[in-house]
Design an enzyme around this catalytic site. Structure first.
Site, PDB file in Angstrom:
ATOM      1  N   CYS A 113      -2.591  18.015   8.469  1.00 13.51           N
ATOM      2  CA  CYS A 113      -3.328  16.741   8.545  1.00 13.51           C
ATOM      3  C   CYS A 113      -3.824  16.739   9.952  1.00 13.51           C
ATOM      4  CB  CYS A 113      -2.394  15.297   8.470  1.00 13.51           C
ATOM      5  SG  CYS A 113      -1.948  15.216   6.813  1.00 13.51           S
ATOM      6  N   HIS A 250      -6.855  10.061  12.086  1.00 17.18           N
ATOM      7  CA  HIS A 250      -6.508  10.668  10.952  1.00 17.18           C
ATOM      8  C   HIS A 250      -6.007   9.330   9.964  1.00 17.18           C
ATOM      9  CE1 HIS A 250      -4.398  12.458   7.613  1.00 17.18           C
ATOM     10  NE2 HIS A 250      -3.250  12.244   8.105  1.00 17.18           N
ATOM     11  N   ASN A 280      -4.833   9.207   2.085  1.00 16.94           N
ATOM     12  CA  ASN A 280      -4.719  10.298   3.277  1.00 16.94           C
ATOM     13  C   ASN A 280      -5.549  11.398   2.509  1.00 16.94           C
ATOM     14  OD1 ASN A 280      -3.756  12.277   4.867  1.00 16.94           O
ATOM     15  ND2 ASN A 280      -1.705  11.562   4.879  1.00 16.94           N
TER      16      ASN A 280
HETATM   17  N1  COA Z   1       5.850   1.819  -5.180  1.00 17.15           N
HETATM   18  C1  COA Z   1       6.796   1.026  -5.282  1.00 17.15           C
HETATM   19  N2  COA Z   1       7.988   1.353  -4.702  1.00 17.15           N
HETATM   20  C2  COA Z   1       8.243   2.489  -3.827  1.00 17.15           C
HETATM   21  C3  COA Z   1       7.233   3.485  -3.926  1.00 17.15           C
HETATM   22  C4  COA Z   1       5.890   3.217  -4.664  1.00 17.15           C
HETATM   23  N3  COA Z   1       5.020   3.888  -4.568  1.00 17.15           N
HETATM   24  N4  COA Z   1       7.579   4.253  -3.058  1.00 17.15           N
HETATM   25  C5  COA Z   1       8.950   4.073  -2.512  1.00 17.15           C
HETATM   26  N5  COA Z   1       9.028   2.812  -3.105  1.00 17.15           N
HETATM   27  C6  COA Z   1      10.315   2.050  -3.030  1.00 17.15           C
HETATM   28  C7  COA Z   1      11.777   2.928  -2.730  1.00 17.15           C
HETATM   29  O1  COA Z   1      12.115   3.532  -3.721  1.00 17.15           O
HETATM   30  C8  COA Z   1      12.476   2.094  -2.018  1.00 17.15           C
HETATM   31  O2  COA Z   1      13.218   1.333  -2.978  1.00 17.15           O
HETATM   32  P1  COA Z   1      14.752   0.808  -2.828  1.00 17.15           P
HETATM   33  O3  COA Z   1      14.847  -0.106  -1.422  1.00 17.15           O
HETATM   34  O4  COA Z   1      15.150   0.302  -3.986  1.00 17.15           O
HETATM   35  O5  COA Z   1      15.445   2.195  -2.419  1.00 17.15           O
HETATM   36  C9  COA Z   1      11.565   1.125  -1.388  1.00 17.15           C
HETATM   37  O6  COA Z   1      10.228   1.171  -1.739  1.00 17.15           O
HETATM   38  C10 COA Z   1      11.285   1.387   0.284  1.00 17.15           C
HETATM   39  O7  COA Z   1      11.051   2.717   0.245  1.00 17.15           O
HETATM   40  P2  COA Z   1      10.962   3.230   1.839  1.00 17.15           P
HETATM   41  O8  COA Z   1      10.727   4.806   1.658  1.00 17.15           O
HETATM   42  O9  COA Z   1      12.316   2.691   2.754  1.00 17.15           O
HETATM   43  O10 COA Z   1       9.468   2.556   2.221  1.00 17.15           O
HETATM   44  P3  COA Z   1       8.788   2.397   3.710  1.00 17.15           P
HETATM   45  O11 COA Z   1       8.698   1.243   4.146  1.00 17.15           O
HETATM   46  O12 COA Z   1       9.262   3.628   4.477  1.00 17.15           O
HETATM   47  O13 COA Z   1       7.414   3.032   3.223  1.00 17.15           O
HETATM   48  C11 COA Z   1       6.017   5.009   3.242  1.00 17.15           C
HETATM   49  C12 COA Z   1       7.272   4.352   2.546  1.00 17.15           C
HETATM   50  C13 COA Z   1       5.901   6.274   2.761  1.00 17.15           C
HETATM   51  C14 COA Z   1       4.640   4.194   2.851  1.00 17.15           C
HETATM   52  C15 COA Z   1       6.300   5.049   4.813  1.00 17.15           C
HETATM   53  O14 COA Z   1       7.518   5.504   5.219  1.00 17.15           O
HETATM   54  C16 COA Z   1       5.226   5.832   5.491  1.00 17.15           C
HETATM   55  O15 COA Z   1       4.075   5.294   5.400  1.00 17.15           O
HETATM   56  N6  COA Z   1       5.501   6.921   6.118  1.00 17.15           N
HETATM   57  C17 COA Z   1       4.647   7.725   6.835  1.00 17.15           C
HETATM   58  C18 COA Z   1       3.988   8.679   5.850  1.00 17.15           C
HETATM   59  C19 COA Z   1       2.993   9.422   6.050  1.00 17.15           C
HETATM   60  O16 COA Z   1       1.888   8.875   6.734  1.00 17.15           O
HETATM   61  N7  COA Z   1       2.644  10.643   5.998  1.00 17.15           N
HETATM   62  C20 COA Z   1       1.590  11.305   5.993  1.00 17.15           C
HETATM   63  C21 COA Z   1       1.429  11.709   7.555  1.00 17.15           C
HETATM   64  S1  COA Z   1       0.275  13.074   7.916  1.00 17.15           S
END
Ligand code: COA
Length: 323
Positions: A113, A250, A280
Site C-alpha cells: 500500500c 492512502h 482500499n
Molecule cells: N462483517 C461483520 N462482522 C465482522 C466483519 C465483517 N466484514 N469482520 C469482522 N467481523 C466481526 C469479527 O468477527 C468480530 O466479531 P466477534 O466480536 O464476535 O469476534 C467483530 O466483528 C470485531 O472484529 P475486530 O477484528 O475486532 O474488528 P475491528 O474493530 O478491529 O475492525 C478492521 C476490523 C479490519 C476494520 C480494523 O481492524 C482495521 O481497520 N484494521 C486496519 C486494516 C487496514 O486498514 N489494513 C490495510 C492497511 S494498508
C-alpha cells in the site's frame, strides 16, 4: 534547482461496482458494519480482461493527456503494485510496451500500500540525479484476485483500480513556493512482515496466495507510523500542518485517517477521501484520490499537497509536493 514537477494525473477503474449490499451476499457482513468500521460503501472489482496492466495503461494514458506530454518523452516508468500480471516480467515493462515507449527504464516497486509513495520518492531521486527527465509513476492493483472471498475480515476492505502521475524535471527558483516535490521520506520495519502478508509466493508455495491480516495490529501501528513520517516530512520542509492545503492519504480506513488528522490537528475538510467509493486499492489509492480531487477542482496549481501511506512490511512514507 531541479525539482520533479507533477505535470498531470489520470486514473482508471474497473467497470463493475460492488456495493456493501452485494458483499453481504458473498460473506456474512452488513453495510452497517462495513461503513461503521471502515467508511467503505462500495469498491470496483476487475472483470474479465481487466488486469493491473490494462488499468495501469489506461491511467497512464489519461495522465499523459492531462499533462499534454507525449509518451515518447517518458524515460522512466515505475509501477507500484503487489498484484502484477505475471511474477515476471515487471508489469511496468508491459505498460511501457502498450504506450509505445522504447527508451529509458521501466520497473515495478513492491511496497504494497506504500508503493505509490515509494515510486514517487524513487522517481524524484532519479530525476534529481539526472537519470531521468520525465517519469510516469503508476499505482495499479487488482487485489480482488488475491483476496480470500470466504474471509469477511479482509475481503470487504479492498478494491481494484489504478492511478498515475507524470513528473518532469524542471529548473525552478530554490523556494518552497516553486512547484515540485519538496521532500520524500520512506520507511520500513520488517519485524512486522507477518501482520499483513500473502500466504503464498513463487519461491515458497509456487502459488500466488491470499491476503492475510491482523487488522487490529495494523490499525495500532498505522496512526503512529503515519503521523510520525508526516511530521518528519513537514519538519524537513519547514512547514506546519496549517500550511498544507491538501492531505492525500492512502485510503485504508476512515478511522485511521481521522485518528491521524486528530493527532496532527488537520481539519477533516482538507483530507481527500475516496475510500467510500473505491475501498482500499493499495498502491493505486493515492493517485486515484489525487486525480479525483484535481479533476473536481479542489486541488489547484500551487497547492501544497502531502501524500502519505502505510502498508505491508510494514512500509510507510510521506511525500510533500507543491502541485
Ligand atoms: N462483517 C461483520 N462482522 C465482522 C466483519 C465483517 N466484514 N469482520 C469482522 N467481523 C466481526 C469479527 O468477527 C468480530 O466479531 P466477534 O466480536 O464476535 O469476534 C467483530 O466483528 C470485531 O472484529 P475486530 O477484528 O475486532 O474488528 P475491528 O474493530 O478491529 O475492525 C478492521 C476490523 C479490519 C476494520 C480494523 O481492524 C482495521 O481497520 N484494521 C486496519 C486494516 C487496514 O486498514 N489494513 C490495510 C492497511 S494498508
Amino acid at each position: 534547482m531541479v525539482r520533479s514537477v507533477i505535470k498531470g494525473c489520470g486514473s482508471a477503474l474497473p467497470h463493475r461496482v460492488m456495493t456493501n449490499a452485494d458483499m453481504s451476499k458473498v460473506v456474512d457482513t452488513s453495510d452497517e458494519w462495513i461503513v461503521e468500521r471502515t467508511g467503505i460503501k462500495a469498491r470496483h472489482i476487475a472483470g474479465e480482461g481487466e488486469t493491473t496492466r490494462t488499468l495501469g495503461t489506461e491511467a497512464a494514458r489519461r495522465a499523459l493527456d492531462h499533462a499534454g506530454i507525449a509518451a515518447s518523452e517518458v524515460d522512466l516508468l515505475i509501477v507500484a503494485t503487489a498484484t502484477p500480471d505475471q511474477t515476471f516480467p515487471a508489469t511496468a515493462t508491459l505498460i511501457q510496451a502498450d504506450l509505445g515507449i522504447t527508451k529509458g527504464a521501466a520497473f515495478d516497486v513492491q511496497a504494497v500500500c506504500s508503493g505509490f509513495v515509494y515510486g514517487l520518492g524513487l522517481a524524484d531521486a532519479m530525476i534529481k540525479a539526472g537519470q531521468s527527465r520525465c517519469a510516469l509513476v503508476i499505482g495499479s492493483e487488482t487485489f480482488s484476485r488475491i483476496l480470500d472471498w470466504t474471509d469477511r475480515t479482509t475481503c470487504v476492505l479492498f478494491g481494484d483500480g489504478a492511478g498515475a502521475v507524470v513528473l518532469r524535471g524542471e529548473t525552478v527558483p530554490d523556494s518552497p513556493d516553486s512547484p515540485g516535490i519538496l521532500v520524500s521520506r520512506l520507511r520500513s520495519d520488517g519485524r512486522y512482515h507477518d501482520k499483513l502478508y500473502v500466504d503464498g509466493g513463487p519461491s515458497t508455495t509456487k502459488t500466488v496466495g491470499h491476503l492475510r491480516m491482523e487488522g487490529r495490529e495494523v490499525f495500532k501501528h498505522a496512526v503512529v507510523n503515519i503521523a510520525s513520517v508526516m511530521e518528519e516530512a513537514m519538519a524537513e520542509a519547514g512547514v506546519k500542518a496549517g500550511a498544507v492545503d491538501w492531505f492525500v492519504p492512502h485510503q485504508a480506513n476512515r478511522r485511521i485517517l481521522e485518528g491521524t488528522a486528530r493527532k496532527l490537528g488537520i481539519p477533516e475538510e482538507r483530507i481527500v477521501m475516496t475510500l467510500d467509493r473505491h475501498g482500499n486499492t493499495s498502491a493505486a489509492s493515492i493517485p486515484l484520490a489525487f486525480d479525483v480531487a484535481v479533476k473536481d477542482g479542489r486541488i489547484r496549481k500551487g497547492d501544497l499537497v502531502l501524500f502519505e501511506a502505510m502498508g505491508g512490511g510494514f512500509t510507510w512514507g510521506a511525500v510533500l509536493a507543491r502541485y
